[in-house]
Structures are given as C-alpha cells and as structure tokens.
Design a protein around this motif. Structure first.
Motif, PDB file in Angstrom:
ATOM      1  N   GLN A   1     -10.829   3.089   5.752  1.00 59.76           N
ATOM      2  CA  GLN A   1      -9.613   3.479   4.884  1.00 59.76           C
ATOM      3  C   GLN A   1      -8.168   3.455   5.686  1.00 59.76           C
ATOM      4  O   GLN A   1      -8.187   4.474   6.496  1.00 59.76           O
ATOM      5  CB  GLN A   1      -9.977   4.712   4.240  1.00 59.76           C
ATOM      6  CG  GLN A   1     -11.160   4.876   3.235  1.00 59.76           C
ATOM      7  CD  GLN A   1     -11.012   4.026   2.024  1.00 59.76           C
ATOM      8  OE1 GLN A   1      -9.920   3.990   1.399  1.00 59.76           O
ATOM      9  NE2 GLN A   1     -11.998   3.160   2.182  1.00 59.76           N
TER      10      GLN A   1
ATOM     11  N   LYS B   1       0.688  -1.227  -0.078  1.00 59.27           N
ATOM     12  CA  LYS B   1       0.048   0.197   0.098  1.00 59.27           C
ATOM     13  C   LYS B   1       0.899   1.105   0.022  1.00 59.27           C
ATOM     14  O   LYS B   1       1.946   1.053   0.672  1.00 59.27           O
ATOM     15  CB  LYS B   1      -0.612   0.033   1.223  1.00 59.27           C
ATOM     16  CG  LYS B   1      -1.666  -1.061   1.296  1.00 59.27           C
ATOM     17  CD  LYS B   1      -2.431  -1.192   2.826  1.00 59.27           C
ATOM     18  CE  LYS B   1      -3.307  -2.302   3.108  1.00 59.27           C
ATOM     19  NZ  LYS B   1      -3.867  -2.210   4.372  1.00 59.27           N
TER      20      LYS B   1
ATOM     21  N   ASN C   1       1.934  -1.038   5.377  1.00 57.37           N
ATOM     22  CA  ASN C   1       1.579   0.277   5.575  1.00 57.37           C
ATOM     23  C   ASN C   1       2.816   1.273   5.260  1.00 57.37           C
ATOM     24  O   ASN C   1       2.705   2.264   5.653  1.00 57.37           O
ATOM     25  CB  ASN C   1       0.682   0.665   6.562  1.00 57.37           C
ATOM     26  CG  ASN C   1      -0.737   0.392   6.207  1.00 57.37           C
ATOM     27  OD1 ASN C   1      -1.272   1.088   5.442  1.00 57.37           O
ATOM     28  ND2 ASN C   1      -1.358  -0.509   6.946  1.00 57.37           N
TER      29      ASN C   1
ATOM     30  N   LYS D   1      -6.790  -5.217   1.972  1.00 59.38           N
ATOM     31  CA  LYS D   1      -7.408  -4.219   0.779  1.00 59.38           C
ATOM     32  C   LYS D   1      -8.693  -4.733   0.641  1.00 59.38           C
ATOM     33  O   LYS D   1      -9.741  -4.142   0.286  1.00 59.38           O
ATOM     34  CB  LYS D   1      -6.406  -4.504  -0.408  1.00 59.38           C
ATOM     35  CG  LYS D   1      -6.363  -3.126  -1.067  1.00 59.38           C
ATOM     36  CD  LYS D   1      -5.403  -3.512  -2.337  1.00 59.38           C
ATOM     37  CE  LYS D   1      -3.909  -2.882  -1.903  1.00 59.38           C
ATOM     38  NZ  LYS D   1      -3.084  -3.143  -2.826  1.00 59.38           N
ATOM     39  N   GLU D   2      -8.902  -6.338   0.550  1.00 51.93           N
ATOM     40  CA  GLU D   2     -10.202  -6.807   0.296  1.00 51.93           C
ATOM     41  C   GLU D   2     -11.163  -6.546   1.545  1.00 51.93           C
ATOM     42  O   GLU D   2     -12.415  -6.166   1.036  1.00 51.93           O
ATOM     43  CB  GLU D   2      -9.949  -8.124   0.186  1.00 51.93           C
ATOM     44  CG  GLU D   2      -9.514  -8.819  -1.300  1.00 51.93           C
ATOM     45  CD  GLU D   2      -9.087 -10.095  -1.173  1.00 51.93           C
ATOM     46  OE1 GLU D   2      -9.198 -10.841  -0.216  1.00 51.93           O
ATOM     47  OE2 GLU D   2      -8.126 -10.363  -2.129  1.00 51.93           O
TER      48      GLU D   2
END
Ligand code: GLU
Length: 322
Positions: A321, A9, A45, A315-316
């Motif tokens: 967010q 990400k 991240n 992500k899924e």
C-alpha cells in the motif's frame, strides 16, 4: 492534454523519494529509466524528489560528472526539491553511525586480505563459485580488544558488521513482491568501512536516506540484493525502513546491465525532440505505453501525462500500500 490532479493518488503523508547517481558516467538509457521511475513515483504520490550524488568511491568518479548529470536531469524536466547533497560532504554523519555501532560492539576491525579469506573458506569447504559473493568466515570477529571509543583506523583495517545470528530479513518490494534473505548464510559480516578508509555504500546509503527523511526508495533491480543488508543496518541503528520498489533493468543485446563498462551511450539532450525520444523509451521500458511523444508535445506536458500513467500502473500492480 489537460489532466486533473484529482486523478492522481491521494497525497502520501510526507512522501520523500530520491535519485542517487554515482558520478562515474553520464546518464544513459538505464540510469534515465531509474531517474524517471523514481521521479514519477514521487510526483504521482504528490511527494518530494531529492537528488544525492554518491561520490564516495573517488577512483571511479569522474570530475565534473555530477554537474553533467544534474544538467541532464534538468534538460529532461526532472527537477528536484531542496538542495542536492554530495556523499563526500557527509563524513561526520558516517563517522557518528560507526561510533554508535562500535559502542554497541556491533563492528570489528578486520585485516584479512582477499587471499586470506579465500584460503580460510577453501579450507572449510565453503568457497563459492568465482562470480558469487563469498561469505566472510568470521576470522577477525573475536580478536578485537575493545576500547572506550572507536579507534582511529588501526593499521589499515576494514570494519565489519558483526551480524547477529539467524538474520532472515523479509520485506515486500512494490515491484518484485515478497523477498527474503538469510544474511548469515548468504552474505556474512559485511564491510562498513573499507581498509582504505572509504565508507562502504551499504552504510552511506542507510545514513543518508535516513538523514534526508526518505520514505520511498525507487531504484534499479541490480540493487535488490543489497536491500536486506540495508534493512538490517536500519534496524541495528534504530532507523525507520522505507518502502522499496526496484525497477527492471535496461539490458544491452548481451543481456548485461547498461553501464559505463558496457559502453552505454549518453542520452541525447541536444533538443526537446531528442529528450522526448529518450523519455519515451525510458517510459516504455517502465511499462508505460501509449504516451504521446509526438511533435508539438512539450516535455512538461509529457511528464504530466506520464505521471498519470504511472499512477494507474502502480495502482494495478503494487503489492504494498503506497
Ligand atoms: N549510487 C547507486 C548507483 O548509481 C545507487 C544507489 C541507490 O539508489 O541506493 O547505482
């Protein structure tokens, strides 16, 4: 396998995660899953990952267990950023938070024994089943004569937070979705410092997470029910609220959370192969399948692969967010 960092990400602006073990026993399959989940979330991240030793409850802590846990994390390749902090060194910060709350008249001393709370609740017909949390009936709420400064523990009192009315706390957990809790009805005025002078977990965790600049808390689902209390405390102290993700618990064959009490077995870090096996089991538990834990794999390469798998998994399924 070589994986490009670009498939992770994009860096979360100053992501800071943490793992906060209590030194009451060595890492077992359950605590390893929490450590791995929070490490993977931070690394996927491109954030930092800190370690804090939660050693306030002295009778439950075992001498030397902090160092054992740190050595186990290192053996698993779960290296942390910056200095490890110990809650037992943080008393000034907790005292200062209590003083702020006292000067705002948000805490009050309470000398009720468990027995007194039980009889007060029972006479009001509000006693809950034994395995449920009892809601403090507010007996000591109005009896305190306010002073300019927080008095030095008056005659062995606990200190409770005076909840404002109608505290319905709502938040979104990145794993479990929307959550809400009515603190007045479900918990009542909770303790921030115990009668034996030990600072309660709820206060310590909120002060430390803020002081360490934690933006993302990833921990076991057993702590989900504490989160509304912590968010409320953050609000009254004017602290920011981090993102929360609670990880599914590893249970024993009786459906109990693995813990020292249920004789959870210490993870085996005697060889890289044993470590990979423990990591692979923790990853499977976290929903990461298809990782190559085979012969010849290094721990560092496995962790990199797992970081990418975690990025794809979150992500899924993440409702927030990140
Ligand atoms: N010290 C707690 C435990 O070992 C974790 C607290 C937290 O992550 O907020 O269960």
């Amino acid at each position: 396998m070589i994986l490009a960092v670009s498939s992770l990400k994009p860096p979360y602006p100053r992501y800071r995660g943490r793992f906060a073990p209590s030194p009451t026993g060595p890492l077992h399959a359950g605590s390893l899953a929490s450590a791995l989940g929070s490490w993977l979330d931070a690394r996927s991240n491109q954030g930092s990952w800190l370690v804090r030793i939660e050693d306030l409850d002295v009778p439950r802590c075992i001498a030397g267990m902090d160092q054992r846990i740190l050595a186990q994390l290192q053996a698993c390749g779960l290296f942390w950023d910056g200095e490890v902090i110990w809650q037992s060194h943080q008393s000034k910060a907790y005292q200062s938070a209590l003083e702020t709350l006292y000067s705002d008249r948000q805490i009050y001393p309470c000398r009720c024994s468990r027995q007194q709370i039980t009889s007060a609740l029972s006479s009001q017909g509000k006693l809950r089943a034994r395995n449920q949390e009892q809601v403090y009936p507010g007996t000591c709420r109005n009896g305190h004569v306010w002073q300019v400064q927080l008095p030095n523990n008056p005659s062995g009192s606990a200190w409770r937070l005076a909840l404002k009315p109608e505290q319905q706390i709502c938040f979104t957990d990145a794993e479990f979705g929307p959550q809400e809790q009515n603190l007045n009805g479900d918990v009542g005025d909770f303790v921030l410092r115990r009668a034996d002078d030990v600072v309660a977990y709820q206060l310590a965790v909120v002060v430390d997470d803020t002081q360490q600049g934690i933006t993302h808390i990833v921990r076991g689902a057993d702590l989900l029910s504490n989160t509304a209390r912590q968010i409320y405390l953050q609000r009254v102290l004017g602290y920011p609220t981090p993102h929360y993700r609670h990880l599914p618990l590893v249970l024993d064959p009786h459906g109990e959370k693995l813990s020292k009490q249920t004789q959870a077995i210490e993870i085996n870090t005697a060889s890289d192969a044993a470590v990979l096996q423990a990591l692979q089991a923790a990853a499977l538990h976290l929903g990461l399948s298809g990782l190559d834990g085979g012969q010849g794999q290094t721990i560092a390469a496995w962790l990199l692969e797992a970081t990418h798998a975690w990025a794809a998994r979150t992500k899924e399924c993440s409702p927030t967010q990140n």
